[in-house]
Write an enzyme that holds these catalytic residues in place. Structure first.
Site, PDB file in Angstrom:
ATOM      1  N   GLU A 104       0.931  -1.040   0.030  1.00 15.51           N
ATOM      2  CA  GLU A 104       0.060   0.037   0.070  1.00 15.51           C
ATOM      3  C   GLU A 104       0.694   1.116   0.204  1.00 15.51           C
ATOM      4  OE1 GLU A 104      -3.360   0.452  -0.213  1.00 15.51           O
ATOM      5  OE2 GLU A 104      -2.607   2.433  -0.502  1.00 15.51           O
ATOM      6  N   GLU A 137      -1.117   8.917   4.933  1.00 20.16           N
ATOM      7  CA  GLU A 137      -1.908   9.489   5.963  1.00 20.16           C
ATOM      8  C   GLU A 137      -2.187  11.039   5.708  1.00 20.16           C
ATOM      9  OE1 GLU A 137      -0.571   8.401   9.976  1.00 20.16           O
ATOM     10  OE2 GLU A 137      -0.177   6.392   9.500  1.00 20.16           O
ATOM     11  N   CYS A 176       5.854   4.699   8.986  1.00 17.77           N
ATOM     12  CA  CYS A 176       6.553   3.936   7.825  1.00 17.77           C
ATOM     13  C   CYS A 176       7.798   4.276   7.439  1.00 17.77           C
ATOM     14  CB  CYS A 176       5.783   4.408   6.680  1.00 17.77           C
ATOM     15  SG  CYS A 176       3.882   3.698   6.713  1.00 17.77           S
TER      16      CYS A 176
HETATM   17  P1  NAD Z   1      -2.120  -0.031  12.710  1.00 17.35           P
HETATM   18  O1  NAD Z   1      -1.158   0.001  14.020  1.00 17.35           O
HETATM   19  O2  NAD Z   1      -2.587   1.570  12.739  1.00 17.35           O
HETATM   20  O3  NAD Z   1      -3.223  -0.825  12.758  1.00 17.35           O
HETATM   21  C1  NAD Z   1      -2.881  -2.199  12.820  1.00 17.35           C
HETATM   22  C2  NAD Z   1      -4.082  -2.682  13.350  1.00 17.35           C
HETATM   23  O4  NAD Z   1      -3.904  -4.189  13.251  1.00 17.35           O
HETATM   24  C3  NAD Z   1      -4.370  -2.484  14.900  1.00 17.35           C
HETATM   25  O5  NAD Z   1      -5.845  -2.081  14.796  1.00 17.35           O
HETATM   26  C4  NAD Z   1      -4.258  -3.934  15.532  1.00 17.35           C
HETATM   27  O6  NAD Z   1      -5.271  -3.909  16.648  1.00 17.35           O
HETATM   28  C5  NAD Z   1      -4.621  -4.622  14.503  1.00 17.35           C
HETATM   29  N1  NAD Z   1      -4.231  -6.242  14.710  1.00 17.35           N
HETATM   30  C6  NAD Z   1      -2.940  -6.630  15.358  1.00 17.35           C
HETATM   31  N2  NAD Z   1      -2.750  -7.825  15.481  1.00 17.35           N
HETATM   32  C7  NAD Z   1      -4.018  -8.369  14.947  1.00 17.35           C
HETATM   33  C8  NAD Z   1      -4.592  -9.662  14.791  1.00 17.35           C
HETATM   34  N3  NAD Z   1      -3.689 -10.769  15.227  1.00 17.35           N
HETATM   35  N4  NAD Z   1      -5.829  -9.809  14.339  1.00 17.35           N
HETATM   36  C9  NAD Z   1      -6.634  -8.595  13.856  1.00 17.35           C
HETATM   37  N5  NAD Z   1      -6.110  -7.400  13.986  1.00 17.35           N
HETATM   38  C10 NAD Z   1      -4.914  -7.306  14.654  1.00 17.35           C
HETATM   39  O7  NAD Z   1      -1.078   0.114  11.596  1.00 17.35           O
HETATM   40  P2  NAD Z   1      -1.087   0.826  10.164  1.00 17.35           P
HETATM   41  O8  NAD Z   1      -0.521   2.037  10.044  1.00 17.35           O
HETATM   42  O9  NAD Z   1      -2.358   0.680   9.521  1.00 17.35           O
HETATM   43  O10 NAD Z   1      -0.193  -0.008   9.214  1.00 17.35           O
HETATM   44  C11 NAD Z   1      -0.377  -1.598   8.825  1.00 17.35           C
HETATM   45  C12 NAD Z   1       0.583  -2.055   7.677  1.00 17.35           C
HETATM   46  O11 NAD Z   1       0.559  -1.108   6.697  1.00 17.35           O
HETATM   47  C13 NAD Z   1       1.998  -1.853   8.443  1.00 17.35           C
HETATM   48  O12 NAD Z   1       2.745  -2.976   7.961  1.00 17.35           O
HETATM   49  C14 NAD Z   1       2.516  -0.518   7.891  1.00 17.35           C
HETATM   50  O13 NAD Z   1       4.125  -0.566   7.568  1.00 17.35           O
HETATM   51  C15 NAD Z   1       1.983  -0.444   6.275  1.00 17.35           C
HETATM   52  N6  NAD Z   1       1.445   0.669   5.807  1.00 17.35           N
HETATM   53  C16 NAD Z   1       1.221   1.595   6.420  1.00 17.35           C
HETATM   54  C17 NAD Z   1       1.031   3.059   6.038  1.00 17.35           C
HETATM   55  C18 NAD Z   1       0.492   4.161   6.974  1.00 17.35           C
HETATM   56  O14 NAD Z   1       0.535   5.379   6.174  1.00 17.35           O
HETATM   57  N7  NAD Z   1       0.148   4.061   8.045  1.00 17.35           N
HETATM   58  C19 NAD Z   1       0.901   2.980   4.630  1.00 17.35           C
HETATM   59  C20 NAD Z   1       1.470   2.161   3.985  1.00 17.35           C
HETATM   60  C21 NAD Z   1       1.820   0.998   4.459  1.00 17.35           C
END
Ligand code: NAD
Length: 437
Positions: free
Chosen positions: A153, A157, A265
């Site tokens: 992705e 944000e 990230c």
């Molecule tokens: P986040 O911490 O906001 O969300 C992760 C969610 O996963 C949390 O709500 C958590 O409770 C849930 N979770 C954890 N373990 C779980 C399980 N076993 N079952 C169900 N839910 C579970 O993280 P994010 O910022 O959304 O990032 C997610 C991924 O996407 C990461 O790998 C990140 O590097 C990637 N990413 C993030 C962005 C960004 O801008 N935030 C952009 C691109 C990619």
């Protein structure tokens, strides 16, 4: 396009935006999270993160019964065509990516998933992870294992909905034609304006995500190093940036000097790719350098403040505008403001701060150790210095005359170079930016 039944595991910034947008283009989506409180909030119509426009799109898709939230993953998985993994992959102690949430989901999925489902990893995971996920499913389920694809992705944000709905490209790490077709069909409504759909191998897709983030992080560290050099030699980075960015080979994006990159990230992805490189005995010089420059950059404002007060910060009252790692989000993971606050408190200064949306998250860390105030103009009151850390629009056009009046000693430290030094100084305010004459 036919409607695809999608389950998203992990309903954070990426999972919630992905699920909401896929519902909005017509798919049937269930977002699952282990955090039952988060699911309860979402089912009560409250959005646990700040992302512009998200509330409305969630509400309309819930009302249209295309989007729902659940803490019971196994109930939704058997009927899903596609299951997305969107759990967090934070930094582990040693700098590599912590994949424990991924493995825990893979193991629990194997109890309820079948071979007709496609598992798509959206989380950012090190090269080789998707192949290892595939191997794990095969080990546990044999011929009943699901197919696995990587679909990194690229949303940001603060503009996540637009980024998702109008992607520059869709990267699909796939192993078979069926998975390629399934992902193309899922994204079809977003691909009609010539948006490239890029099928490639699993490892290449994983690598693409890291390479893109690391390039952008390096560009930021590069311009920050140039800004510090401008400070040393008496050049002005804003002029230099203009001279560089107008070169079409370079461009202005991510060429903004400042207080270092933060967020969930860039910092962790740069370190994770460096760890991968080192594990393969490959060079990680650029990556380690980008990280080192960035770590040092987060101290630049503190050092400027310290010099301004001849090293005597004890008892000074420092105001801070902006706490989120960037405007448009309440995310404070690795935010430069936090490092500045820590150093100021350590030096005996008191801190008074404001942010339009991130104060709740900051309060949860500092409680009453810093003062958080309701409006931007409450910050300069009796302050010895005012520091702009996050360039929210709220701080873009301040009433400098009023600011000067409110402060004990008028001095602005502009961590994002958003003000005109001459204008600020014309109000009798001392001005310091990043790399500006
Ligand atoms: P986040 O911490 O906001 O969300 C992760 C969610 O996963 C949390 O709500 C958590 O409770 C849930 N979770 C954890 N373990 C779980 C399980 N076993 N079952 C169900 N839910 C579970 O993280 P994010 O910022 O959304 O990032 C997610 C991924 O996407 C990461 O790998 C990140 O590097 C990637 N990413 C993030 C962005 C960004 O801008 N935030 C952009 C691109 C990619």
């Amino acid at each position: 396009m036919s409607q695809v039944k999608v389950t998203i595991i992990g309903t954070g910034y990426v999972g919630l935006v992905t699920g909401t947008c896929l519902a909005d283009i017509g798919h049937d989506v269930t977002c699952v999270d282990i955090n039952t409180e988060r699911v309860r909030e979402l089912n009560a119509g409250r959005i646990p993160i700040y992302e512009p426009g998200l509330n409305e799109v969630v509400a309309s898709n819930v009302a249209a019964e295309r989007l729902r939230f659940s803490s019971n993953g196994p109930a939704t998985v058997p009927s899903a065509d596609i299951v997305f993994l969107a759990v967090g992959t934070p930094q582990a102690q040693d700098g590599s990516a912590d994949l424990s949430a991924i493995w825990s989901v893979v193991d629990s999925l194997s109890e309820c998933i079948g071979s007709r489902t496609l598992v798509v990893t959206k989380s950012t995971v090190p090269v080789g992870t998707n192949r290892a996920i595939r191997a794990r499913f095969h080990e546990l389920l044999g011929d009943g294992a699901p197919r696995v694809a990587s679909n990194p992705e690229f949303l940001r944000e603060g503009s996540a909905l637009r980024d998702f709905m109008q992607p520059d490209r869709v990267v699909a790490g796939v192993e078979d034609d069926e998975s390629t077709a399934a992902l193309r069909e899922l994204y079809e409504p977003l691909l009609n304006n010539g948006v490239p759909f890029l099928p490639m191998g699993l490892e290449s897709a994983e690598m693409t995500k890291y390479a893109a983030n690391c390039f952008l992080a390096t560009k930021i560290s590069f311009i920050n190093e140039m800004a510090n050099l401008c400070d040393a030699v008496g050049a002005d980075i804003q002029d230099v940036r203009q001279g560089m960015g107008t070169d079409q080979r370079i461009g202005f994006a991510f060429l903004n000097p400042g207080v270092g990159y933060g967020g969930s990230c860039f910092p962790k992805d740069v370190r994770a790719l460096a760890s991968v490189a080192e594990a393969h005995e490959a060079a990680s010089v650029m990556l380690r350098s980008a990280d080192a420059v960035n770590t040092a950059q987060k101290d630049v404002l503190f050092e400027k403040l310290s010099r301004h007060f001849d090293g005597r910060l004890q008892g000074r009252r420092i105001g801070i505008w902006g706490l989120a790692f960037k405007p448009g989000t309440d995310d404070i993971r690795e935010a430069s403001a936090l490092k500045l606050i820590d150093r100021l408190l350590e030096a005996g200064a008191s801190v008074c701060a404001h942010d339009p949306v991130a104060m709740g998250n900051v309060r949860a860390i500092y409680h009453d150790r810093i003062e958080l105030v309701d409006g931007p103009l409450d910050v300069p009151v009796d302050a010895d210095a005012l520091v702009l850390v996050t360039e929210w629009d709220d701080y873009g056009q301040p009433d400098f005359a009023r600011v000067a009046q409110l402060m004990r000693s008028p001095a602005i430290f502009d961590g994002r170079n958003i003000y005109q030094p001459d204008v600020v100084r014309s109000f009798g305010i001392t001005y310091a930016g990043i790399g500006r004459r």
